[in-house]
Motif scaffolding. Structure first.
Motif, PDB file in Angstrom:
ATOM      1  N   ASN A 114       0.806  -1.215   0.000  1.00  0.00           N
ATOM      2  CA  ASN A 114       0.000   0.000   0.000  1.00  0.00           C
ATOM      3  C   ASN A 114       0.842   1.270   0.000  1.00  0.00           C
ATOM      4  OD1 ASN A 114      -2.590  -1.361   0.005  1.00  0.00           O
ATOM      5  ND2 ASN A 114      -2.038  -1.990   2.084  1.00  0.00           N
ATOM      6  N   ALA A 191      -5.611   5.750  -4.426  1.00  0.00           N
ATOM      7  CA  ALA A 191      -6.452   4.566  -4.615  1.00  0.00           C
ATOM      8  C   ALA A 191      -6.155   3.506  -3.559  1.00  0.00           C
ATOM      9  CB  ALA A 191      -6.244   4.001  -6.016  1.00  0.00           C
ATOM     10  N   LEU A 192      -4.884   3.312  -3.256  1.00  0.00           N
ATOM     11  CA  LEU A 192      -4.507   2.318  -2.248  1.00  0.00           C
ATOM     12  C   LEU A 192      -4.935   2.748  -0.855  1.00  0.00           C
ATOM     13  CD1 LEU A 192      -0.954   1.308  -3.533  1.00  0.00           C
ATOM     14  CD2 LEU A 192      -2.992  -0.154  -3.464  1.00  0.00           C
ATOM     15  N   GLU A 194      -7.624   4.402  -0.208  1.00  0.00           N
ATOM     16  CA  GLU A 194      -9.070   4.185  -0.140  1.00  0.00           C
ATOM     17  C   GLU A 194      -9.432   2.699  -0.123  1.00  0.00           C
ATOM     18  OE1 GLU A 194     -10.607   6.354  -3.445  1.00  0.00           O
ATOM     19  OE2 GLU A 194      -9.972   8.304  -2.643  1.00  0.00           O
ATOM     20  N   ARG A 195      -8.649   1.888  -0.845  1.00  0.00           N
ATOM     21  CA  ARG A 195      -8.903   0.446  -0.906  1.00  0.00           C
ATOM     22  C   ARG A 195      -7.591  -0.310  -0.753  1.00  0.00           C
ATOM     23  NH1 ARG A 195     -13.255  -1.565  -5.184  1.00  0.00           N
ATOM     24  NH2 ARG A 195     -13.099  -3.263  -3.703  1.00  0.00           N
TER      25      ARG A 195
END
Length: 202
Positions: A114, A191-192, A194-195
């Motif tokens: 991440n 993005a990482l 968030e998810r």
């Protein structure tokens, strides 16, 4: 969000670094997106050879760099090209980062998961893509996510010649590529965040 740039120039401060100058094109774009940036010039520190995160001996500065790595979502390794390869300083940094392969977070994920990473390369000889592939390959092994086109470089081609700070030729392309690199690093890091990727299956 935080970014760490490890400049692997062979030049100690306060000597001007071509590699840092190009890396700052990338970080200026990151800062426009609100990212906090820190630079470390590895050659200024007393980093001992080794493959552990702990101090190898008294005065070893690597544990402090390791803390900065764990505090940053974005990592940029910046290296000059010597003999068509990454600098010896870059190799030493990657060797110390090797310890991160066996380090995990509270959710049993490798600590580099991440986090995203990219590469900046300068030189007055060819070999930029080789240097990029060596460094990115190592970072991917450690667990970093490497976005598409997460690199920029400035090289004049085969043989000796002027340095980045001495010649305007090719800078526009390197700067455009550097800003694209920053945008890709930031986009994937968001993005990482968030998810996040979970721990690998047992």
């Amino acid at each position: 969000m935080k970014a760490l740039v490890i400049n692997c120039t062979l030049k100690k401060s306060p000597d001007p670094s071509n590699t840092e100058a190009l890396a700052r094109v990338v970080t200026e774009q990151l800062e426009k997106d609100g990212v906090s940036v820190e630079f470390v010039r590895a050659v200024d520190l007393s980093i001992e050879p080794g493959v552990v995160s702990e101090a190898v001996r008294e005065g070893d500065a690597w544990p402090g760099v390791h803390e900065k790595l764990l505090d940053a979502e974005i990592l940029v390794i910046a290296s000059p090209t010597w003999l068509g390869r990454p600098s010896s300083v870059a190799q030493q940094v990657l060797e110390r980062m090797d310890a991160m392969l066996s380090e995990t977070d509270d959710e049993d994920r490798p600590v580099a998961y991440n986090r995203v990473a990219g590469v900046v390369v300068t030189g007055n000889e060819d070999g930029a893509h080789h240097v990029i592939s060596e460094i990115q390959g190592a970072l991917a092994d450690i667990g970093y996510t490497i976005p598409g086109q997460a690199w920029t470089y400035w090289h004049l081609g085969p043989g000796p010649g002027p340095d980045y700070l001495d010649d305007e030729k090719g800078r526009d392309w390197s700067h455009r590529t550097g800003r694209a690199m920053a945008a890709n690093l930031y986009g994937v890091a968001r993005a990482l965040a968030e998810r996040p990727v979970g721990p690998p299956p047992g």
